[in-house]
Design a protein around this motif. Structure first.
Motif, PDB file in Angstrom:
ATOM      1  N   THR A  28       0.860  -1.178   0.000  1.00  0.00           N
ATOM      2  CA  THR A  28       0.000   0.000   0.000  1.00  0.00           C
ATOM      3  C   THR A  28       0.901   1.235   0.000  1.00  0.00           C
ATOM      4  O   THR A  28       2.120   1.116   0.042  1.00  0.00           O
ATOM      5  CB  THR A  28      -0.918   0.008   1.247  1.00  0.00           C
ATOM      6  N   ALA A  29       0.281   2.403  -0.025  1.00  0.00           N
ATOM      7  CA  ALA A  29       1.043   3.655   0.019  1.00  0.00           C
ATOM      8  C   ALA A  29       0.557   4.490   1.199  1.00  0.00           C
ATOM      9  O   ALA A  29      -0.652   4.592   1.437  1.00  0.00           O
ATOM     10  CB  ALA A  29       0.882   4.438  -1.276  1.00  0.00           C
ATOM     11  N   THR A  30       1.492   5.102   1.918  1.00  0.00           N
ATOM     12  CA  THR A  30       1.152   5.978   3.027  1.00  0.00           C
ATOM     13  C   THR A  30       0.565   7.283   2.498  1.00  0.00           C
ATOM     14  O   THR A  30       0.561   7.531   1.289  1.00  0.00           O
ATOM     15  CB  THR A  30       2.392   6.295   3.887  1.00  0.00           C
ATOM     16  N   ALA A  31       0.086   8.126   3.409  1.00  0.00           N
ATOM     17  CA  ALA A  31      -0.521   9.404   3.019  1.00  0.00           C
ATOM     18  C   ALA A  31       0.439  10.269   2.202  1.00  0.00           C
ATOM     19  O   ALA A  31       0.018  10.994   1.304  1.00  0.00           O
ATOM     20  CB  ALA A  31      -1.002  10.161   4.253  1.00  0.00           C
ATOM     21  N   ASN A  32       1.741  10.170   2.492  1.00  0.00           N
ATOM     22  CA  ASN A  32       2.707  10.977   1.727  1.00  0.00           C
ATOM     23  C   ASN A  32       3.278  10.221   0.524  1.00  0.00           C
ATOM     24  O   ASN A  32       4.225  10.679  -0.104  1.00  0.00           O
ATOM     25  CB  ASN A  32       3.827  11.489   2.642  1.00  0.00           C
ATOM     26  N   ASP A  36       4.586   0.948   1.486  1.00  0.00           N
ATOM     27  CA  ASP A  36       4.462   0.235   2.757  1.00  0.00           C
ATOM     28  C   ASP A  36       4.057  -1.191   2.423  1.00  0.00           C
ATOM     29  O   ASP A  36       3.108  -1.406   1.670  1.00  0.00           O
ATOM     30  CB  ASP A  36       3.393   0.919   3.619  1.00  0.00           C
ATOM     31  N   SER A  59      -0.667  -0.325   9.723  1.00  0.00           N
ATOM     32  CA  SER A  59      -0.559   0.824   8.817  1.00  0.00           C
ATOM     33  C   SER A  59      -1.284   0.590   7.502  1.00  0.00           C
ATOM     34  O   SER A  59      -1.817   1.532   6.905  1.00  0.00           O
ATOM     35  CB  SER A  59       0.901   1.186   8.578  1.00  0.00           C
ATOM     36  N   HIS A  60      -1.342  -0.668   7.045  1.00  0.00           N
ATOM     37  CA  HIS A  60      -1.995  -0.904   5.752  1.00  0.00           C
ATOM     38  C   HIS A  60      -3.483  -0.560   5.781  1.00  0.00           C
ATOM     39  O   HIS A  60      -4.043  -0.192   4.753  1.00  0.00           O
ATOM     40  CB  HIS A  60      -1.767  -2.332   5.236  1.00  0.00           C
ATOM     41  N   ASN A  63      -3.724   3.145   5.247  1.00  0.00           N
ATOM     42  CA  ASN A  63      -3.324   3.385   3.864  1.00  0.00           C
ATOM     43  C   ASN A  63      -4.466   3.070   2.900  1.00  0.00           C
ATOM     44  O   ASN A  63      -4.750   3.848   1.983  1.00  0.00           O
ATOM     45  CB  ASN A  63      -2.098   2.549   3.503  1.00  0.00           C
ATOM     46  N   GLN A  66      -7.223   5.660   2.964  1.00  0.00           N
ATOM     47  CA  GLN A  66      -6.854   6.931   2.333  1.00  0.00           C
ATOM     48  C   GLN A  66      -6.608   6.798   0.834  1.00  0.00           C
ATOM     49  O   GLN A  66      -6.840   7.734   0.075  1.00  0.00           O
ATOM     50  CB  GLN A  66      -5.601   7.509   2.992  1.00  0.00           C
TER      51      GLN A  66
END
Length: 166
Positions: A28-32, A36, A59-60, A63, A66
């Motif tokens: 997945t990708a973080t907010a920035n 991840d 965290s996923h 992610n 979002q």
């Protein structure tokens, strides 16, 4: 053996790889926008959609809430691979969709997860921070060795060589 039969066998091997796995690797990708990677137990429905039941503590989950894009990978275990530079693997680009608790699919897929993984799913279901996501594959690639990469057709599960013009 003709090419069609061989491609049918290759597609079957791809399906067998996925069916042999209990978990998927989840990118997945973080907010920035930072990548991840994690993993999650999964079930798959008859349409090819993957379902994961994940905690907000991971965290996923944030992610996916979002940014509903993800990649999943299934890979042959190292102990079963002849060459670690060319491990058999299937990778899918997916669109993630959170399934609401009141949706019929929620109950169906949690039952499927419970059947596959046992009582722990019922415990997790009682926790308010868990979310069910459907990961809808939009594209896929299956690699079985050096120079042996295939595009997976999302409509029927067939494969064709990456360098194929069709």
């Amino acid at each position: 053996m003709n090419e069609t039969e061989n491609l049918d066998d290759i597609a079957l091997d791809c399906h067998k790889l996925i069916a042999s796995q209990q978990t998927l690797l989840l990118s997945t990708a973080t907010a920035n926008g930072a990548p991840d990677i994690s993993y999650a137990p999964f079930v798959q429905d008859q349409t090819g959609c993957f379902y994961v039941f994940v905690s907000e503590l991971a965290s996923h989950t944030a992610n996916l809430l979002q940014n509903p894009q993800a990649s999943v990978m299934f890979i042959r275990p190292e102990s079963e691979s002849h060459n670690l530079f060319a491990r058999e693997r299937a990778v899918f680009g997916c669109k993630a969709e959170e399934i609401p608790h009141d949706d019929e699919i929620y109950a169906v897929q949690l039952q499927a997860l419970s059947t596959k993984f046992g009582e722990v799913v019922n415990l997790l279901r009682s926790l308010s921070d868990f979310h069910l996501f459907a990961l809808h594959p939009e594209n896929g690639r299956y690699v079985i060795g050096f120079g042996r990469a295939y595009i997976i057709d999302m409509n029927d599960g067939s494969v064709r060589p990456v360098n194929s013009k069709t």
